[in-house]
Design a protein around this motif. Structure first.
Motif, PDB file in Angstrom:
ATOM      1  N   UNK A  13      48.307  42.620  -0.101  1.00 39.93           N
ATOM      2  CA  UNK A  13      47.871  43.653  -1.103  1.00 39.93           C
ATOM      3  C   UNK A  13      46.168  43.475  -0.767  1.00 39.93           C
ATOM      4  N   UNK A  14      45.540  44.522  -0.637  1.00 39.12           N
ATOM      5  CA  UNK A  14      44.051  44.618  -0.711  1.00 39.12           C
ATOM      6  C   UNK A  14      43.545  45.609  -1.411  1.00 39.12           C
ATOM      7  N   UNK A  15      42.475  45.697  -1.819  1.00 37.40           N
ATOM      8  CA  UNK A  15      41.892  47.074  -2.729  1.00 37.40           C
ATOM      9  C   UNK A  15      42.704  47.197  -3.720  1.00 37.40           C
ATOM     10  N   UNK A  16      43.063  46.154  -4.520  1.00 37.97           N
ATOM     11  CA  UNK A  16      43.863  46.398  -5.509  1.00 37.97           C
ATOM     12  C   UNK A  16      43.396  46.850  -6.822  1.00 37.97           C
ATOM     13  N   UNK A  17      42.103  47.408  -6.864  1.00 34.99           N
ATOM     14  CA  UNK A  17      41.388  47.935  -8.097  1.00 34.99           C
ATOM     15  C   UNK A  17      41.203  49.402  -7.624  1.00 34.99           C
ATOM     16  N   UNK A  18      41.679  49.927  -6.412  1.00 35.00           N
ATOM     17  CA  UNK A  18      41.423  51.216  -6.156  1.00 35.00           C
ATOM     18  C   UNK A  18      42.760  51.925  -6.406  1.00 35.00           C
ATOM     19  N   UNK A  19      42.837  53.012  -7.210  1.00 34.92           N
ATOM     20  CA  UNK A  19      43.765  53.639  -7.798  1.00 34.92           C
ATOM     21  C   UNK A  19      43.951  54.929  -7.417  1.00 34.92           C
ATOM     22  N   UNK A  73      50.598  55.337 -10.976  1.00 33.96           N
ATOM     23  CA  UNK A  73      52.068  55.591 -10.856  1.00 33.96           C
ATOM     24  C   UNK A  73      52.552  57.022 -11.465  1.00 33.96           C
ATOM     25  N   UNK A  74      51.996  57.306 -12.639  1.00 34.26           N
ATOM     26  CA  UNK A  74      52.307  58.645 -13.440  1.00 34.26           C
ATOM     27  C   UNK A  74      51.811  59.668 -12.610  1.00 34.26           C
ATOM     28  N   UNK A  75      50.678  59.824 -11.887  1.00 32.19           N
ATOM     29  CA  UNK A  75      50.134  60.862 -10.983  1.00 32.19           C
ATOM     30  C   UNK A  75      51.098  61.028  -9.724  1.00 32.19           C
ATOM     31  N   UNK A  76      51.554  59.768  -9.218  1.00 30.46           N
ATOM     32  CA  UNK A  76      52.504  59.891  -8.073  1.00 30.46           C
ATOM     33  C   UNK A  76      53.900  60.446  -8.497  1.00 30.46           C
ATOM     34  N   UNK A  77      54.398  60.106  -9.837  1.00 31.58           N
ATOM     35  CA  UNK A  77      55.419  60.769 -10.217  1.00 31.58           C
ATOM     36  C   UNK A  77      55.112  62.238 -10.375  1.00 31.58           C
ATOM     37  N   UNK A  78      54.298  62.821 -11.039  1.00 29.78           N
ATOM     38  CA  UNK A  78      53.979  64.123 -11.040  1.00 29.78           C
ATOM     39  C   UNK A  78      53.991  64.954  -9.803  1.00 29.78           C
ATOM     40  N   UNK A  79      53.437  64.318  -8.911  1.00 34.72           N
ATOM     41  CA  UNK A  79      53.361  64.818  -7.462  1.00 34.72           C
ATOM     42  C   UNK A  79      54.851  64.696  -6.532  1.00 34.72           C
ATOM     43  N   UNK A  85      62.520  56.134 -10.189  1.00 27.47           N
ATOM     44  CA  UNK A  85      61.550  55.381 -11.127  1.00 27.47           C
ATOM     45  C   UNK A  85      61.306  53.966 -10.507  1.00 27.47           C
ATOM     46  N   UNK A  86      61.511  53.670  -9.210  1.00 23.06           N
ATOM     47  CA  UNK A  86      61.448  52.443  -9.101  1.00 23.06           C
ATOM     48  C   UNK A  86      60.665  52.160  -7.547  1.00 23.06           C
ATOM     49  N   UNK A  87      60.525  53.270  -6.886  1.00 18.97           N
ATOM     50  CA  UNK A  87      59.570  53.366  -5.568  1.00 18.97           C
ATOM     51  C   UNK A  87      58.580  54.321  -5.645  1.00 18.97           C
ATOM     52  N   UNK A  88      57.409  53.885  -4.780  1.00 22.07           N
ATOM     53  CA  UNK A  88      56.176  54.997  -4.574  1.00 22.07           C
ATOM     54  C   UNK A  88      56.173  55.041  -3.272  1.00 22.07           C
ATOM     55  N   UNK A  89      55.635  56.223  -2.950  1.00 26.21           N
ATOM     56  CA  UNK A  89      55.295  56.474  -1.604  1.00 26.21           C
ATOM     57  C   UNK A  89      53.888  55.934  -1.095  1.00 26.21           C
ATOM     58  N   UNK A  90      53.754  55.169   0.281  1.00 22.45           N
ATOM     59  CA  UNK A  90      52.665  54.930   0.754  1.00 22.45           C
ATOM     60  C   UNK A  90      52.671  55.631   2.105  1.00 22.45           C
TER      61      UNK A  90
END
Length: 95
Positions: A13-19, A73-79, A85-90
């Protein structure tokens, strides 16, 4: 936030403060499934990453960081960019 697949096939993981973005940088797309076998699923030009793993890999004890991560994560969920509720798309980026 960026996840880099290194030459050994490890995910770092890099750029960990870029949300405002979440992507996977790799020079070996063929090796993505193996690199993410325990922490996600590869699907076309995306990787579905385990949110708990992502939080642990990037986490800062700072409350501000936690709030930023939760908002991402909330933004990603709305999109529609989360599953079960356990995976997010990259998005996968070749580099």
């Amino acid at each position: 936030m960026r996840l880099v697949v290194d030459g050994a096939g490890q995910v770092v993981a890099t750029q960990t403060a870029v949300f405002t973005s979440l992507d996977v940088l790799t020079t070996n797309r063929a090796g993505l499934a193996e690199a993410f076998a325990a922490i996600g699923t590869v699907e076309d030009d995306h990787v579905w990453v385990d949110i708990a793993w992502l939080r642990k890999a990037c986490a800062s004890p700072c409350e501000e960081w936690q709030a930023g991560f939760d908002a991402m994560i909330d933004f990603a969920t709305r999109k529609g960019w989360t599953r079960e509720n356990r995976l997010v798309r990259a998005h996968v980026v070749s580099g």
